[in-house]
Enzyme design. Structure first.
Site, PDB file in Angstrom:
ATOM      1  N   GLY A  33       0.841  -1.197   0.000  1.00 40.19           N
ATOM      2  CA  GLY A  33       0.000   0.000   0.000  1.00 40.19           C
ATOM      3  C   GLY A  33       0.869   1.237   0.000  1.00 40.19           C
ATOM      4  O   GLY A  33       0.617   2.203  -0.715  1.00 40.19           O
ATOM      5  N   ALA A  34       1.915   1.181   0.823  1.00 37.22           N
ATOM      6  CA  ALA A  34       2.839   2.305   0.934  1.00 37.22           C
ATOM      7  C   ALA A  34       4.098   1.803   1.613  1.00 37.22           C
ATOM      8  O   ALA A  34       4.105   0.738   2.212  1.00 37.22           O
ATOM      9  CB  ALA A  34       2.215   3.419   1.781  1.00 37.22           C
ATOM     10  N   MET A  35       5.179   2.580   1.499  1.00 42.00           N
ATOM     11  CA  MET A  35       6.433   2.176   2.131  1.00 42.00           C
ATOM     12  C   MET A  35       7.085   3.392   2.756  1.00 42.00           C
ATOM     13  O   MET A  35       7.279   4.421   2.105  1.00 42.00           O
ATOM     14  CB  MET A  35       7.360   1.545   1.092  1.00 42.00           C
ATOM     15  N   GLU A  36       7.458   3.242   4.038  1.00 44.05           N
ATOM     16  CA  GLU A  36       7.890   4.379   4.838  1.00 44.05           C
ATOM     17  C   GLU A  36       9.352   4.771   4.628  1.00 44.05           C
ATOM     18  O   GLU A  36      10.028   5.122   5.590  1.00 44.05           O
ATOM     19  CB  GLU A  36       7.646   4.060   6.313  1.00 44.05           C
ATOM     20  N   ASN A  37       9.881   4.730   3.405  1.00 36.75           N
ATOM     21  CA  ASN A  37      11.263   5.151   3.178  1.00 36.75           C
ATOM     22  C   ASN A  37      11.484   6.501   3.842  1.00 36.75           C
ATOM     23  O   ASN A  37      10.657   7.405   3.728  1.00 36.75           O
ATOM     24  CB  ASN A  37      11.544   5.282   1.681  1.00 36.75           C
ATOM     25  N   GLU A  62       2.327   5.950   7.760  1.00 38.81           N
ATOM     26  CA  GLU A  62       3.700   6.057   7.244  1.00 38.81           C
ATOM     27  C   GLU A  62       4.479   7.151   7.966  1.00 38.81           C
ATOM     28  O   GLU A  62       5.659   6.984   8.266  1.00 38.81           O
ATOM     29  CB  GLU A  62       3.688   6.309   5.735  1.00 38.81           C
ATOM     30  N   HIS A  73       5.968   6.107  11.219  1.00 38.34           N
ATOM     31  CA  HIS A  73       7.221   5.354  11.090  1.00 38.34           C
ATOM     32  C   HIS A  73       8.449   6.255  10.995  1.00 38.34           C
ATOM     33  O   HIS A  73       9.561   5.784  11.207  1.00 38.34           O
ATOM     34  CB  HIS A  73       7.199   4.505   9.819  1.00 38.34           C
ATOM     35  N   GLU A  82       5.266  -2.431  13.285  1.00 37.59           N
ATOM     36  CA  GLU A  82       3.980  -2.287  12.599  1.00 37.59           C
ATOM     37  C   GLU A  82       2.833  -2.103  13.584  1.00 37.59           C
ATOM     38  O   GLU A  82       1.903  -1.345  13.336  1.00 37.59           O
ATOM     39  CB  GLU A  82       3.714  -3.499  11.711  1.00 37.59           C
TER      40      GLU A  82
HETATM   41 ZN   LIG Z   1       3.953   0.192   8.608  1.00 42.64          ZN
END
Ligand SMILES: [Zn+2]
Ligand SMILES: *[C@@H]1O[C@H](CO)[C@@H](O)[C@H](O)[C@H]1NC(C)=O
Ligand SMILES: *[C@@H]1O[C@H](CO)[C@@H](O)[C@H](O)[C@H]1NC(C)=O
Ligand SMILES: *[C@@H]1O[C@H](CO)[C@@H](O)[C@H](O)[C@H]1NC(C)=O
Ligand SMILES: *[C@@H]1O[C@H](CO)[C@@H](O)[C@H](O)[C@H]1NC(C)=O
Ligand SMILES: *[C@@H]1O[C@H](CO)[C@@H](O)[C@H](O)[C@H]1NC(C)=O
Ligand SMILES: *[C@@H]1O[C@H](CO)[C@@H](O)[C@H](O)[C@H]1NC(C)=O
Length: 929
Positions: A336-340, A373, A376, A395
């Site tokens: 869904g999304a990535m917390e880079n 996100e 994070h 998470e």
């Molecule tokens: Zn997460």
């Protein structure tokens, strides 16, 4: 500011109670012991296929293997910094392949004597220097050993350099590599995403490193605890813009973008993107396709990002750690999304919002995903887990605070009530199986990339929620932790909080919840005052072969009410009598357990539901959800559960309705191919009709939108189920809306909130004309959430040939994007006609589907879950078992556990249907009169 203070103080205390109270999961029996084992030998790779297995018994002979056969890096080298230059080509080469080239210099310190350099590298073609894959030099005075030989290990994804002599402890060295990789469309590592804008095909180079794909971009020490500083340079065309985790350094030639050195960070949080996207502001930026930005689809995301960042700065009592915040919507993205860190990547549906075309649900998703996100950026990125077995903490924490951030940004939505529905109840469902696992696993139990992927399952995301934060974040900033560090900080917080009483140490209480799987059902007998607990299993006959050192008992914090009045929290394990009169425990579902009562108390709770309807949605939802699940587990009768739905004809609130419908969905799935269905449909029609009429009235014959956020959701349920159950006027209404749209495709008269339901029903009641129209609109959609609704709706047709044609489309990436293939197959399986077609389709092509879509993919396990949801006959169980056997050689990757759970659930379904069919038929028949 007053508001912020209010939220953080009370939630802070609430969280403390929650945390100590036990909503957690996790890791090893003795962390010290564990870490020693992981360091000294690691788990031999060959045994690492089943991540749910227990560690081998001590009698197993230890087979020595080479260090490069271990999935974990040896602890002899520690990276300090990297200089990475990457040059992605957005045009295919002469072979028609998209590639990237680059070079990297990593400075590392030797901390234990060794004559081996082992560094991750996967699918990269490395340039050789005098026959070796890298160049080694020393920094400072260190004499540099020469390389004897170098080679690649495909299985463990390493580049190995054997040196002629040893590296000196304490000295710094520099390893230089040059490489060529494919910029594939595989959604992993450095990859490409394609889309069409104004008739022109465009290519974006983008990245997804979590969990183990940084090594596919450049050789690196690819473990979360191997934090380092990254100096990034990206070479690109003048017409495009390059983005990475940090800000751009000024004054460089346009086509070479040099970035500020990052903070000390993990490889899995890196991101590199080259595109011709636009953004909508300066330091906090939303990036997307040019057309999407021009249509202002990024404006809503921008408007909530600022407040949410401010909220977290206050909440964590720590300023945002970076100099900029970029968020980008990508046409192709697997999760869904990535917390880079500093450059968060999203699916378009999770970031873009159009006030005219998007629904309330779309808007809420954008808010909660952004909030998740951004959470994070501190918890996860600033302070990072030591290893993937602690993923639950990362998470779980983010899944909890996302509601706080979203509630701050959208205070009128009452979003916290929905925690119960969307998170707690979801995990209850998975964790009640005998094949569940404790959230906490030993480091050595989670090794290879497929196992790491499996850790991202529902449980890690939702079961945990809470912790103390301030001293914890300060102590571990830019560093790594294990979950016990958090317990230490919580213990201190408890000791420093006057009036706070807990029955044991935080470690001990939490260990009960993290080191064993599942959760208890608490039984309260209001006549004798006895309270007991028992491991809750959905199938009471299933065998739990995973021993627990706590014998499946928990410290249970019980919040409860007596005769409508909230009482002091009660800790189960110190039995006392309770006064009589009706009791309701686990108020607002703040604890992770189910509650059962004596029949007398149940009767009173049920009669309160119907006579003294309190308009307390979460409470009513809890009663409904508990009874249905207790009935599934045969602890109470099915009839008692069904009785909780009788009052619904008077209910107008979303939370209890949604809870009831989710539970009745199980009855629909089990019986929609049997004679029970007619009676069920008649009953549900009777119950939902008043709700349908209610919305018809308050929306002035469907011309207005309900004002309350949850009413908007409830309207969607009302219309969807009313049409499904055949309420008069519903289908005609929907057909006429869809017809109007087909007649004038440029003017869609359907309100965005109702689109999903209307599209699905119209296609279900329609034919090829309706379907083909939807396909054309899908292909032309400029808003991702609109495309996504149509994609789901096309699975609703009842025509087998259309469904089969659609299934074929799912494996053709020019028709259905790769990221959407498995979810589309699942949609088809949800349809009663589509289910057997999807099952045949997946069985026939398992090898191909697994190869193309299954490797390490985030949502792959959902495919098996989705297809087997209706399985409830002996024949289907045998088919499932046969499927497992026949494909053992291919494997199931991150769907391994899902397959086990599917077998377990099917077995339970068969028994449940056999035992309940007659009562259920009788009950629905009588109640629908
Ligand atoms: Zn997460
Ligand atoms: C890495 O890049 C930085 C910044 O450009 C530079 O100062 C440093 O010398 C480089 N280090 C190596 C090992 O190339
Ligand atoms: C890497 O080398 C192999 C073998 O020479 C070749 O087949 C492959 O195409 C190369 N990869 C790229 C991205 O060029
Ligand atoms: C942290 O808390 C202190 C004391 O309440 C306050 O003065 C400071 O501004 C806070 N810092 C942040 C970043 O919120
Ligand atoms: C990280 O934490 C460990 C353990 O607390 C500590 O020994 C180490 O010095 C810390 N490293 C940094 C860079 O802060
Ligand atoms: C574990 O629980 C079972 C069932 O509740 C009980 O019979 C048994 O005595 C318990 N064992 C221990 C060691 O407490
Ligand atoms: C809704 O439609 C019905 C009949 O079609 C009509 O009698 C009624 O007045 C309408 N209500 C509103 C609020 O427009």
């Amino acid at each position: 500011m007053g508001k912020v203070y209010y939220v953080s103080k009370n939630v802070g205390l609430g969280m403390l109670v929650l945390a100590v109270a036990a909503l957690a999961t996790i890791i090893a029996l003795s962390i010290a012991y564990d870490k020693e084992r992981a360091k000294n030998r690691g788990k031999p790779g060959d045994e690492a296929t089943d991540s749910t297995s227990m560690p081998p018994p001590p009698t197993t002979p230890f087979i020595p293997k080479e260090p490069w056969d271990h999935y974990r890096l040896p602890d002899s080298l520690v990276p300090l910094s990297y200089n990475v230059t990457l040059w992605p080509r957005l045009e295919p080469d002469a072979r028609g392949m998209f590639v990237f080239t680059g070079h990297s210099a990593v400075v590392f310190r030797c901390v234990k004597e060794t004559d081996l350099i082992i560094i991750h590298s996967n699918k990269l073609n490395l340039t050789t220097f005098y026959g070796h894959h890298a160049k080694l030099t020393g920094l400072g005075k260190a004499t540099v050993p020469t390389i004897q030989k170098s080679w690649l290990v495909v299985k463990t994804e390493y580049l190995v350099l054997q040196l002629h002599s040893r590296l000196a402890v304490g000295s710094l060295y520099l390893l230089y590599t040059e490489f060529l990789g494919e910029l594939a469309d595989d959604l992993q590592g450095f990859y490409r995403s394609e889309y069409i804008e104004d008739g022109v095909k465009k290519v974006v180079a983008t990245s997804q490193m979590q969990a183990t794909y940084a090594r596919k971009t450049f050789p690196c020490f690819d473990e979360p605890a191997m934090k380092a500083v990254f100096n990034v340079i990206i070479i690109h065309d003048r017409a495009t813009v390059a983005l990475s985790n940090d800000s751009v350094i000024d004054g460089v030639p346009v086509s070479v973008t040099t970035f500020e050195p990052t903070e000390r960070m993990s490889t899995y949080l890196l991101a590199f993107i080259v595109s011709d996207f636009l953004s909508n502001s300066l330091q906090v930026r939303i990036w997307a396709r040019r057309k999407a930005i021009a249509d202002r689809q990024g404006d809503y995301a921008l408007s909530v990002t600022g407040p949410i960042l401010q909220f977290y700065e206050h909440y964590y009592n720590a300023t945002y750690p970076l100099s900029k915040s970029d968020q980008i919507a990508l046409p192709d993205f697997n999760a869904g999304a990535m917390e880079n860190w500093g450059l968060i990547t999203y699916r378009e549906t999770a970031l873009l919002y159009d006030p005219m075309l998007s629904s309330t649900g779309n808007k809420e998703r954008v808010t909660t995903v952004i909030s998740h996100e951004l959470a994070h950026m501190w918890f996860g990125n600033l302070v990072t887990l030591q290893w993937w077995n602690d993923l639950w903490l990362n998470e779980g924490f983010a899944s909890y605070v996302e509601y706080l951030g979203a509630d701050y940004a959208e205070p009128t939505w009452n979003i916290k009530d929905q925690i119960i529905l969307s998170d707690v109840h979801k995990v209850f469902a998975v964790d009640a199986l005998a094949s569940s696992h404790p959230l906490s696993r030993r480091e050595e139990e989670v090794n290879n990339p497929a196992e790491i992927s499996e850790m991202f399952n529902t449980i890690s995301y939702s079961k945990v929620r809470s912790s103390d934060r301030i001293s914890y974040l300060n102590t571990f900033a830019f560093n790594n932790t294990v979950y016990t560090d958090l317990w230490d900080h919580l213990q201190k917080a408890v000791e420093n909080t006057p009036g706070m009483h807990i029955p044991h140490t935080v470690h001990n209480i939490m260990n009960h919840w993290t080191l064993q799987m599942g959760f208890p059902v608490v039984t309260i007998d209001t006549r004798t005052g006895s309270i007991t607990q028992k491991h809750f299993l959905l199938d009471p006959d299933s065998v739990v072969d995973r021993p627990s050192q706590f014998n499946y008992t928990w410290f249970v914090p019980i919040k409860w009410m007596k005769t409508g009045v909230e009482q002091q929290q009660y800790w189960l394990l110190q039995k006392t009598g309770m006064a009589i009169d009706w009791v309701l425990a686990n108020t607002n579902v703040s604890g992770y357990f189910r509650v059962n009562y004596d029949l007398y108390n149940w009767d009173r709770l049920l009669s309160l539901l119907s006579t003294n309807h309190q308009e307390n949605g979460p409470r009513e939802a809890q009663i409904i959800d508990d009874t249905f699940n207790l009935a599934r587990a045969k602890i109470i009768s099915t009839t008692l559960a069904l009785r909780t739905t009788k009052y619904l004809s008077k209910e107008r609130d979303y939370i209890p309705w949604d809870s009831a419908l989710r539970n009745l969905d199980y009855y629909i799935l089990m019986f929609d191919r049997t004679e029970v269905y007619g009676a069920l449909q008649a009953y549900l029609k009777k119950q939902i009709q008043p709700l349908f009429e209610h919305f018809k009235t308050i929306t002035a014959n469907w011309t207005k939108v309900p004002t309350k956020h949850t009413d908007q959701y409830n309207q969607i349920n009302a219309v969807g189920y009313a049409c499904g159950m055949g309420v008069e006027g519903c289908r005609e209404l929907i057909k006429s809306w869809y017809r109007q749209w087909m007649e004038n495709p440029h003017h869609n008269p359907i309100h965005p909130n109702l689109k999903s339901t209307v599209y699905c029903s119209a296609i279900a009641f329609g034919g090829v004309e309706e379907w083909d129209f939807a396909w054309r609109m899908f292909k032309n959609a400029t808003l991702a959430s609109e495309a996504s609704r149509l994609r789901a709706a096309m699975s609703c047709t009842k025509a087998p040939w259309l469904l089969n044609r659609y299934l074929e489309y799912t494996l053709d990436p020019t028709k259905i994007r790769k990221q959407d293939a498995t979810s589309t197959i699942q949609y088809v399986a949800r349809n009663i006609v589509g289910m057997p077609l999807a099952w045949n389709f997946v069985r026939a092509r398992w090898g191909y589907i697994f190869q193309q879509y299954g490797k390490g993919s985030f949502s792959f396990s959902n495919l098996i879950n989705g297809i087997t949801k209706r399985f409830s006959s002996e024949f289907e169980l045998q088919e499932l078992k046969k499927f497992k056997e026949e494909n053992l050689h291919v494997g199931f990757g991150s769907a391994t556990l899902a397959l086990e759970q599917a077998i377990e659930k099917t077995t339970a379904n068969i028994k449940w249907v056999t035992e309940n069919k007659a009562h259920v038929l009788k009950w629905f028949t009588e109640e629908s009169k």
